[in-house]
Design an enzyme around this catalytic site. Structure first.
Site, short mmCIF file in Angstrom:
data_model
loop_
_atom_site.label_atom_id
_atom_site.label_comp_id
_atom_site.label_asym_id
_atom_site.label_seq_id
_atom_site.Cartn_x
_atom_site.Cartn_y
_atom_site.Cartn_z
N TRP A 102 0.83 -1.22 0.00
CA TRP A 102 0.00 0.00 0.00
C TRP A 102 0.85 1.25 0.00
O TRP A 102 0.53 2.23 -0.66
CB TRP A 102 -1.01 -0.02 1.15
N ASP A 172 -2.10 6.50 6.35
CA ASP A 172 -3.14 5.68 5.73
C ASP A 172 -3.52 4.60 6.74
O ASP A 172 -2.88 3.56 6.83
CB ASP A 172 -2.62 5.06 4.43
N LYS A 196 -12.77 -1.91 6.10
CA LYS A 196 -12.06 -2.84 6.97
C LYS A 196 -12.60 -2.76 8.40
O LYS A 196 -13.10 -3.74 8.92
CB LYS A 196 -10.56 -2.56 6.95
C1 LIG Z 1 -7.63 -1.48 1.53
C2 LIG Z 1 -6.54 -0.50 1.62
C3 LIG Z 1 -6.41 0.55 0.69
C4 LIG Z 1 -7.31 0.69 -0.51
O1 LIG Z 1 -8.52 1.13 -0.15
P1 LIG Z 1 -9.67 1.47 -1.25
O2 LIG Z 1 -10.75 2.00 -0.38
O3 LIG Z 1 -9.99 0.19 -1.94
O4 LIG Z 1 -9.10 2.48 -2.18
C5 LIG Z 1 -5.38 1.46 0.88
N1 LIG Z 1 -4.54 1.37 1.91
C6 LIG Z 1 -4.63 0.38 2.82
C7 LIG Z 1 -3.67 0.33 3.95
C8 LIG Z 1 -5.63 -0.59 2.70
O5 LIG Z 1 -5.73 -1.57 3.60
#
Ligand SMILES: *Cc1c(COP(=O)(O)O)cnc(C)c1O
Length: 359
Positions: A102, A172, A196
């Protein structure tokens, strides 16, 4: 109703109590005669739902008043672009920590907008550890420092918050937000896709310190401007109303569980027992440094990958679903977010032990 244990990395399990409440409220939300899905986002019913969700989130995360909370769309992936577009201002570079898949995606997108300084990089170690504070080569002129506190695919999680001095820290938190209490005041900006640990897909939460607003690039699309969303209470256009409502139910559920410190206790216990089961077996292995093991995403491999299919099939027969690892890593991955009950982890461990005995 037969709810199974779903170890999906996202969209992931939601608390059963939340699903049941949503079901009760589905056709007629609190006497309004309509579903939340059918309401005007500017009507008083939805406004009360939206305000209550934000208030509850602020309470459980103890978000200071000088931070805005935005309820956006576009996923965490849109934030990979919105962060540089909004935070660079007159500066031309930003620091990024490269700790997994990521981070890599965030870095690739940021390179479209600015000079990216890789302040730490663990790719040579196969993304199995976190860099220490001493290892970070931070640029004091950077517009911000970006990192990924929990790498969802590698199962690698920071056990500390980087100290970036006066340079705003951007995180993030998609796969770790709400897993434990955090000190929001250490961050300039936090973002997270909802699917999540927050609620259904379609909603992205941004928590941003107010002084970082108002420096968005002129050329940025209106929808990519934090200030626009902050000024309109995240209602510049139609927000993802149902996901916002569901997120509010999840925040209330967290509060009912005793808040984030109570949630963290359960999460710590769930992760510790699963890693202990992996470490004491000779069939399963996890490659991540002990101090960097994620509480939320637990990847593990079987000594013989030829057993993977049988493992997954046997798991599914016991109601243990979506354990297949990410295609880039192989093996298995058990995502054990807040909504995964401790009994789900116990059932997984019992199955893993049975499978090891019979193979
Ligand atoms: C799932 C995830 C993403 C992507 O998220 P989207 O909502 O599908 O764009 C980005 N960063 C992390 C750490 C993730 O777990």
């Amino acid at each position: 109703m037969a709810r199974k244990f779903n170890f999906s990395a996202g969209p992931a399990m939601l608390p059963t109590a939340v699903i049941e409440r949503a079901q009760r409220e589905l056709p007629d939300w609190q006497g309004s005669g309509m579903s939340v899905m059918e309401m005007s986002h500017r009507g008083k019913e939805f406004m009360s739902i939206a305000e209550r969700a934000e208030r509850t989130l602020r309470e459980i995360m103890a978000i200071p008043d000088h931070y805005k909370v935005l309820f956006l769309q576009g996923g965490a992936s849109s934030q990979f672009a919105m962060v540089p577009l909004n935070l660079l201002g007159a500066r031309t570079s930003a620091d990024y920590l490269n700790t997994g898949m990521w981070s890599k995606k965030a870095i690739a997108e940021a390179k479209r907008f600015c000079q990216v300084n890789i302040a730490a990089d663990t790719s040579e170690d196969g993304f199995t550890r976190v860099p220490s504070q001493e290892e970070l080569s931070l640029n004091p002129d950077a517009a911000y420092v970006h990192y990924t506190p929990n790498e969802t695919i590698g199962g690698v999680e920071f056990d500390y918050i980087p100290d970036t001095g006066d340079v705003p820290l951007v995180a993030d938190m998609s796969s770790t937000i709400l897993s434990r209490p955090i000190d929001v005041s250490r961050f300039g900006l936090i973002y997270a896709g909802a699917q999540k640990n927050i609620g259904p897909a379609g909603l992205t939460i941004v928590i941003v310190r107010e002084d970082l607003l108002g420096r968005c690039a002129e050329m940025a699309p209106t929808m990519f401007n934090y200030q626009v969303h902050a000024d309109s209470g995240s209602m510049y256009n139609t927000p993802p109303t149902y996901s916002w409502y569901m997120a509010g139910l999840v925040f209330e559920w967290i509060k009912e569980q005793g808040g984030l410190s109570a949630i963290a206790e359960v999460n710590r216990r769930k992760a510790e027992k699963l890693y202990a089961a992996i470490d004491r077996s000779s069939l399963y292995a996890n490659p991540v440094d002990k101090n960097a093991r994620s509480w939320m995403n637990v990847p593990f491999t079987l000594a013989d990958p030829a057993l993977d299919a049988a493992f997954l099939q046997g798991a599914a027969e016991r109601g243990l679903l979506t354990l297949k690892g990410h295609r880039s890593v192989g093996g298995m991955r058990a995502s054990i977010y807040n909504a995964m009950p401790e009994e789900g982890v116990d059932a997984l461990i019992a199955y893993m032990e049975d499978f090891e005995r019979s193979h």
